[in-house]
Design a protein around this motif. Structure first.
Motif, PDB file in Angstrom:
ATOM      1  N   SER A   6       0.848  -1.195   0.000  1.00 34.90           N
ATOM      2  CA  SER A   6       0.000   0.000   0.000  1.00 34.90           C
ATOM      3  C   SER A   6       0.880   1.241   0.000  1.00 34.90           C
ATOM      4  O   SER A   6       1.903   1.275   0.676  1.00 34.90           O
ATOM      5  N   PRO A   7       0.455   2.279  -0.734  1.00 31.40           N
ATOM      6  CA  PRO A   7       1.231   3.530  -0.684  1.00 31.40           C
ATOM      7  C   PRO A   7       1.197   4.117   0.724  1.00 31.40           C
ATOM      8  O   PRO A   7       0.186   4.045   1.406  1.00 31.40           O
ATOM      9  N   LEU A   8       2.311   4.694   1.123  1.00 27.72           N
ATOM     10  CA  LEU A   8       2.407   5.335   2.428  1.00 27.72           C
ATOM     11  C   LEU A   8       2.345   6.843   2.245  1.00 27.72           C
ATOM     12  O   LEU A   8       2.606   7.354   1.155  1.00 27.72           O
ATOM     13  N   PRO A   9       2.021   7.564   3.312  1.00 29.50           N
ATOM     14  CA  PRO A   9       2.050   9.029   3.235  1.00 29.50           C
ATOM     15  C   PRO A   9       3.461   9.520   2.890  1.00 29.50           C
ATOM     16  O   PRO A   9       4.448   8.828   3.143  1.00 29.50           O
ATOM     17  N   VAL A  10       3.525  10.719   2.357  1.00 33.06           N
ATOM     18  CA  VAL A  10       4.797  11.371   2.068  1.00 33.06           C
ATOM     19  C   VAL A  10       5.028  12.407   3.163  1.00 33.06           C
ATOM     20  O   VAL A  10       4.114  13.157   3.513  1.00 33.06           O
ATOM     21  N   ALA A  11       6.238  12.421   3.709  1.00 33.95           N
ATOM     22  CA  ALA A  11       6.588  13.368   4.776  1.00 33.95           C
ATOM     23  C   ALA A  11       7.517  14.439   4.232  1.00 33.95           C
ATOM     24  O   ALA A  11       8.495  14.127   3.553  1.00 33.95           O
ATOM     25  N   SER A  12       7.208  15.685   4.543  1.00 29.78           N
ATOM     26  CA  SER A  12       8.073  16.797   4.146  1.00 29.78           C
ATOM     27  C   SER A  12       9.231  16.920   5.119  1.00 29.78           C
ATOM     28  O   SER A  12       9.211  16.357   6.207  1.00 29.78           O
ATOM     29  N   GLY A  13      10.230  17.697   4.721  1.00 23.91           N
ATOM     30  CA  GLY A  13      11.305  18.065   5.640  1.00 23.91           C
ATOM     31  C   GLY A  13      12.386  17.017   5.768  1.00 23.91           C
ATOM     32  O   GLY A  13      12.341  15.957   5.162  1.00 23.91           O
ATOM     33  N   VAL A  14      13.362  17.363   6.575  1.00 23.02           N
ATOM     34  CA  VAL A  14      14.514  16.509   6.829  1.00 23.02           C
ATOM     35  C   VAL A  14      14.627  16.296   8.335  1.00 23.02           C
ATOM     36  O   VAL A  14      13.910  16.918   9.124  1.00 23.02           O
ATOM     37  N   PHE A  15      15.547  15.424   8.733  1.00 26.77           N
ATOM     38  CA  PHE A  15      15.782  15.107  10.138  1.00 26.77           C
ATOM     39  C   PHE A  15      15.837  16.400  10.949  1.00 26.77           C
ATOM     40  O   PHE A  15      16.555  17.325  10.603  1.00 26.77           O
ATOM     41  N   GLY A  16      15.040  16.460  12.004  1.00 29.68           N
ATOM     42  CA  GLY A  16      15.016  17.627  12.882  1.00 29.68           C
ATOM     43  C   GLY A  16      13.920  18.629  12.567  1.00 29.68           C
ATOM     44  O   GLY A  16      13.616  19.477  13.391  1.00 29.68           O
ATOM     45  N   ASP A  17      13.342  18.552  11.349  1.00 27.50           N
ATOM     46  CA  ASP A  17      12.253  19.454  10.965  1.00 27.50           C
ATOM     47  C   ASP A  17      10.909  18.839  11.313  1.00 27.50           C
ATOM     48  O   ASP A  17      10.715  17.634  11.120  1.00 27.50           O
ATOM     49  N   LYS A  18       9.972  19.654  11.769  1.00 28.14           N
ATOM     50  CA  LYS A  18       8.599  19.180  11.953  1.00 28.14           C
ATOM     51  C   LYS A  18       8.034  18.855  10.568  1.00 28.14           C
ATOM     52  O   LYS A  18       8.006  19.714   9.688  1.00 28.14           O
ATOM     53  N   PRO A  19       7.597  17.616  10.365  1.00 30.35           N
ATOM     54  CA  PRO A  19       7.116  17.225   9.038  1.00 30.35           C
ATOM     55  C   PRO A  19       5.661  17.615   8.801  1.00 30.35           C
ATOM     56  O   PRO A  19       4.920  17.912   9.734  1.00 30.35           O
ATOM     57  N   LEU A  21       2.560  15.672   6.664  1.00 30.82           N
ATOM     58  CA  LEU A  21       2.236  14.417   5.977  1.00 30.82           C
ATOM     59  C   LEU A  21       1.198  14.662   4.892  1.00 30.82           C
ATOM     60  O   LEU A  21       0.211  15.350   5.113  1.00 30.82           O
ATOM     61  N   THR A  22       1.421  14.064   3.728  1.00 30.22           N
ATOM     62  CA  THR A  22       0.462  14.072   2.634  1.00 30.22           C
ATOM     63  C   THR A  22       0.033  12.625   2.408  1.00 30.22           C
ATOM     64  O   THR A  22       0.881  11.763   2.138  1.00 30.22           O
ATOM     65  N   PHE A  23      -1.266  12.369   2.558  1.00 24.81           N
ATOM     66  CA  PHE A  23      -1.771  10.993   2.515  1.00 24.81           C
ATOM     67  C   PHE A  23      -2.247  10.597   1.125  1.00 24.81           C
ATOM     68  O   PHE A  23      -2.846  11.410   0.413  1.00 24.81           O
ATOM     69  N   PRO A  24      -2.012   9.329   0.738  1.00 30.40           N
ATOM     70  CA  PRO A  24      -2.538   8.838  -0.537  1.00 30.40           C
ATOM     71  C   PRO A  24      -4.048   8.622  -0.420  1.00 30.40           C
ATOM     72  O   PRO A  24      -4.583   8.530   0.684  1.00 30.40           O
ATOM     73  N   ASP A  25      -4.730   8.534  -1.556  1.00 35.35           N
ATOM     74  CA  ASP A  25      -6.176   8.285  -1.566  1.00 35.35           C
ATOM     75  C   ASP A  25      -6.460   6.790  -1.522  1.00 35.35           C
ATOM     76  O   ASP A  25      -7.249   6.281  -2.310  1.00 35.35           O
ATOM     77  N   THR A  26      -5.785   6.096  -0.640  1.00 38.35           N
ATOM     78  CA  THR A  26      -5.960   4.652  -0.489  1.00 38.35           C
ATOM     79  C   THR A  26      -6.112   4.338   0.987  1.00 38.35           C
ATOM     80  O   THR A  26      -5.710   5.137   1.835  1.00 38.35           O
ATOM     81  N   PRO A  27      -6.683   3.170   1.304  1.00 44.12           N
ATOM     82  CA  PRO A  27      -6.788   2.811   2.720  1.00 44.12           C
ATOM     83  C   PRO A  27      -5.405   2.564   3.325  1.00 44.12           C
ATOM     84  O   PRO A  27      -4.445   2.276   2.612  1.00 44.12           O
ATOM     85  N   ALA A  28      -5.360   2.650   4.631  1.00 43.91           N
ATOM     86  CA  ALA A  28      -4.120   2.381   5.358  1.00 43.91           C
ATOM     87  C   ALA A  28      -3.756   0.905   5.235  1.00 43.91           C
ATOM     88  O   ALA A  28      -4.626   0.051   5.129  1.00 43.91           O
ATOM     89  N   PRO A  29      -2.451   0.588   5.266  1.00 46.58           N
ATOM     90  CA  PRO A  29      -2.041  -0.821   5.279  1.00 46.58           C
ATOM     91  C   PRO A  29      -2.598  -1.521   6.521  1.00 46.58           C
ATOM     92  O   PRO A  29      -2.737  -0.893   7.573  1.00 46.58           O
ATOM     93  N   GLY A  30      -2.898  -2.789   6.402  1.00 41.98           N
ATOM     94  CA  GLY A  30      -3.426  -3.545   7.536  1.00 41.98           C
ATOM     95  C   GLY A  30      -2.356  -3.978   8.513  1.00 41.98           C
ATOM     96  O   GLY A  30      -2.649  -4.335   9.652  1.00 41.98           O
ATOM     97  N   ASP A  31      -1.107  -3.978   8.072  1.00 42.72           N
ATOM     98  CA  ASP A  31       0.010  -4.390   8.913  1.00 42.72           C
ATOM     99  C   ASP A  31       0.939  -3.207   9.157  1.00 42.72           C
ATOM    100  O   ASP A  31       0.833  -2.176   8.503  1.00 42.72           O
ATOM    101  N   TRP A  60      -4.255   8.315  10.339  1.00 49.99           N
ATOM    102  CA  TRP A  60      -4.250   8.147   8.880  1.00 49.99           C
ATOM    103  C   TRP A  60      -5.372   8.989   8.261  1.00 49.99           C
ATOM    104  O   TRP A  60      -6.540   8.799   8.565  1.00 49.99           O
ATOM    105  N   GLY A  61      -5.016   9.940   7.409  1.00 47.40           N
ATOM    106  CA  GLY A  61      -5.977  10.780   6.725  1.00 47.40           C
ATOM    107  C   GLY A  61      -6.692  11.779   7.621  1.00 47.40           C
ATOM    108  O   GLY A  61      -7.587  12.485   7.177  1.00 47.40           O
ATOM    109  N   GLY A  62      -6.296  11.838   8.897  1.00 45.11           N
ATOM    110  CA  GLY A  62      -6.972  12.706   9.860  1.00 45.11           C
ATOM    111  C   GLY A  62      -6.044  13.768  10.406  1.00 45.11           C
ATOM    112  O   GLY A  62      -5.146  14.252   9.727  1.00 45.11           O
ATOM    113  N   ARG A  63      -6.235  14.061  11.676  1.00 41.19           N
ATOM    114  CA  ARG A  63      -5.509  15.188  12.259  1.00 41.19           C
ATOM    115  C   ARG A  63      -4.287  14.743  13.053  1.00 41.19           C
ATOM    116  O   ARG A  63      -4.206  13.602  13.495  1.00 41.19           O
TER     117      ARG A  63
END
Length: 139
Positions: A6-19, A21-31, A60-63
């Motif tokens: 399953s596609p995972l969200p994309v996180a902005s920024g680099v180590f140390g930066d508050k990211p 998240l941009t979520f895909p239009d797919t359900p969350a992985p079950g595992d 996932w997809g929320g706040r």
């Protein structure tokens, strides 16, 4: 650990930066899904260590429900010994200090059927964390 398809969200920024998240239009992985966003070159985190991290947590997809970046203070806790949710124990042991990790944690490895109502987490919510591994200390 099973390969995640399953596609995972994309996180902005680099180590140390508050990211962000941009979520895909797919359900969350079950595992549990663990992705190394950037690999550090520090020592490996072992079960039983005290790990120091910065983290950002969002449903996932929320706040966003919690993060340490706004507090400007990392947290430390024992890892791999049941002191935190199962997804953290499974996903962070074996990673290197200095790494930025993305964890997608299904309810059974998060807060379970009860969720965590005070944080706005329901019993069926998949949790997504970006975790910067700041340090580790043998106990």
């Amino acid at each position: 650990m099973p390969e995640n398809t399953s596609p995972l969200p994309v996180a902005s920024g680099v180590f140390g930066d508050k990211p962000v998240l941009t979520f895909p239009d797919t359900p969350a992985p079950g595992d549990l899904a663990v992705q190394v966003l950037s690999r550090g070159d520090g020592e490996l985190v072992e079960a039983g260590d005290d790990i120091e991290v910065n983290y950002y947590g969002q449903v996932w997809g929320g706040r966003m429900f919690d993060n340490s970046y706004d507090r400007r203070s990392s947290i430390s806790f024992p890892i791999g010994v049941g002191a935190v949710i199962g997804g953290w124990d499974e996903g962070l042991v074996g990673q290197q200090v200095g790494s930025r990790m993305l964890l997608s944690i299904p309810p059974h490895l998060g807060y379970g059927e009860r969720g965590m109502p005070q944080a706005g987490i329901g019993g069926t919510d998949t949790l997504v964390f970006v975790v910067d591994i700041v340090g580790t200390r043998r106990r």
